[in-house]
Scaffold this active site. Structure first.
Site, PDB file in Angstrom:
ATOM      1  N   CYS A   1       0.824  -1.222   0.000  1.00  0.00           N
ATOM      2  CA  CYS A   1       0.000   0.000   0.000  1.00  0.00           C
ATOM      3  C   CYS A   1       0.850   1.260   0.000  1.00  0.00           C
ATOM      4  CB  CYS A   1      -0.919  -0.027   1.215  1.00  0.00           C
ATOM      5  SG  CYS A   1      -1.909   1.465   1.352  1.00  0.00           S
TER       6      CYS A   1
ATOM      7  N   CYS B   1      -0.519   4.077   2.173  1.00  0.00           N
ATOM      8  CA  CYS B   1      -0.301   3.928   3.614  1.00  0.00           C
ATOM      9  C   CYS B   1       1.159   4.186   3.986  1.00  0.00           C
ATOM     10  CB  CYS B   1      -0.641   2.508   4.075  1.00  0.00           C
ATOM     11  SG  CYS B   1      -2.099   1.814   3.339  1.00  0.00           S
ATOM     12  N   ASP B   2       2.072   3.724   3.165  1.00  0.00           N
ATOM     13  CA  ASP B   2       3.473   3.660   3.597  1.00  0.00           C
ATOM     14  C   ASP B   2       4.439   4.545   2.813  1.00  0.00           C
ATOM     15  OD1 ASP B   2       2.652   1.723   5.409  1.00  0.00           O
ATOM     16  OD2 ASP B   2       2.938   0.110   3.971  1.00  0.00           O
TER      17      ASP B   2
END
Ligand code: NAP
Length: 327
Positions: A140, A143-144
């Protein structure tokens, strides 16, 4: 005996939430089991929670962020009174109707069930990958990506997901190397053009990642040339895996007909499964189109199928004991 719901929807991506909106408006008071937050795509809101800008969902001229789109879907479903539970179904028994499922040990009964559990990311299954998941290995970018500011990273895959992730990551990383097992990309032309001309992007063709290296964080990936078998270590601090998806159907094995790949089989042109009163919508039954808009469309179909099924077989006000099991 517990209350028998008219309809329970398992899943809260575009398919599940569209089904909730439609069944709500048909006065069927849906209960939505929206899943539990997790690091992969079988979480509330589905895969769009792990994506960045959605440019092709009709109605949003300037695009919309995936999580915002799903928040809108949910708010629209809640507006009419859909009930949400942030839980996963742990077990099902489709020997009704009413059909049964269990959440956190509690039995829930429903005259109709819409399965909209979606799909989750495939992994490479190479040495080091699972150990370093969350420590440099990710599925992701949204997300990261932030953690890789000014770092060199790699993305595996050649489809739209891989290119979307890679392009998003160029906002943070100093260099993004796309590692693809063939010479041609599978992604749409527009994404290819954007990626191929991006100054921060590099490409390793005919290559596969055979190992992820590092003790407590990713330090490099070992890349194998698929033609010659020669390997080289590519120093990167992050590896984003974007090689496609697998449907979330383990729960339904033994009850619902599915393809070898695990995708649920629905009757052509409808959302009917092989079990009367159980319907399937979205990516869990679609390995061809897999778009938010097609998932939403099939969620709408499932809601209409449920409405008609309940009308034909006996709804809240009627006796349901003689309902045919396979329709
Ligand atoms: P996909 O189209 O199936 O692409 C998967 C990619 O990963 C392929 O390039 C494949 O290689 C590669 N791959 C598969 N298994 C691999 C393995 N074990 N090792 C290395 N590489 C592997 O999946 P996707 O990119 O997730 O896209 C799925 C669908 O969603 C598509 O229809 C796509 O158009 C759509 N999508 C659309 C958007 C958008 O429009 N904004 C964004 C994301 C996704 P090969 O090419 O050699 O098979």
């Amino acid at each position: 005996m517990s209350e028998v719901h008219d309809v329970v929807i398992i899943g809260s991506g575009p398919a599940g939430l569209t089904a909730a909106i439609y069944t709500d408006r048909a006065n069927l008071h849906p209960l939505v089991l929206e899943g539990e937050p997790s690091s992969n795509s079988d979480q509330p809101g589905g895969q769009l929670m792990l994506t960045t800008e959605v440019e092709n969902y009709p109605g949003f001229v300037d695009g919309i962020m995936g999580p915002e789109l799903m928040a809108n879907f949910r708010a629209q479903a809640a507006r009419f009174g859909a009930e949400f539970r942030t839980v996963k179904a742990g077990k099902v028994s489709f020997d009704g109707p009413p059909h049964r499922l269990w959440v956190e040990g509690e039995e829930i009964q429903a005259r109709a069930i819409i399965v909209a559990t979606g799909a989750r990311s495939l992994m490479l299954n190479v040495e080091g990958e699972s150990k370093l998941l969350g420590y440099g290995v990710s599925t992701c970018a949204t997300c990261d990506g932030f953690f890789f500011r000014d770092r060199e990273i790699a993305v595996v895959g050649g489809g739209d997901s891989a290119l979307e992730e890679a392009l998003f990551l160029t906002k943070f990383a100093s260099k993004v190397t796309l590692i693809h097992r063939r010479k041609e990309l599978r992604a749409s032309k527009i994404m290819q053009d954007r990626a191929l001309r991006h100054p921060k992007m590099a490409f390793l063709w005919d290559s596969r990642v055979s190992r992820v290296n590092g003790e407590t964080a990713v330090e490099s990936v070992t890349v194998e040339d698929v033609n010659t078998g020669t390997t080289t270590d590519l120093p990167v601090s992050g590896l984003f895996v974007a090689i496609g998806h697998v449907p979330n159907t383990d729960l339904f094995k033994g009850w619902l007909d599915m393809e070898d790949s695990g995708y649920l089989i629905t009757r052509h042109g409808s959302t009917f499964t092989n079990v009367g009163g159980v319907f399937a919508a979205g990516d869990v039954q679609d390995h061809v189109y897999r778009q938010a808009i097609t998932a939403a469309g099939s969620g709408c179909m499932a809601a209409i199928d449920v409405e008609r099924w309940l009308e034909a077989t006996g709804s809240a006000d009627h006796e349901i004991a003689d309902t045919p099991r396979n329709w």
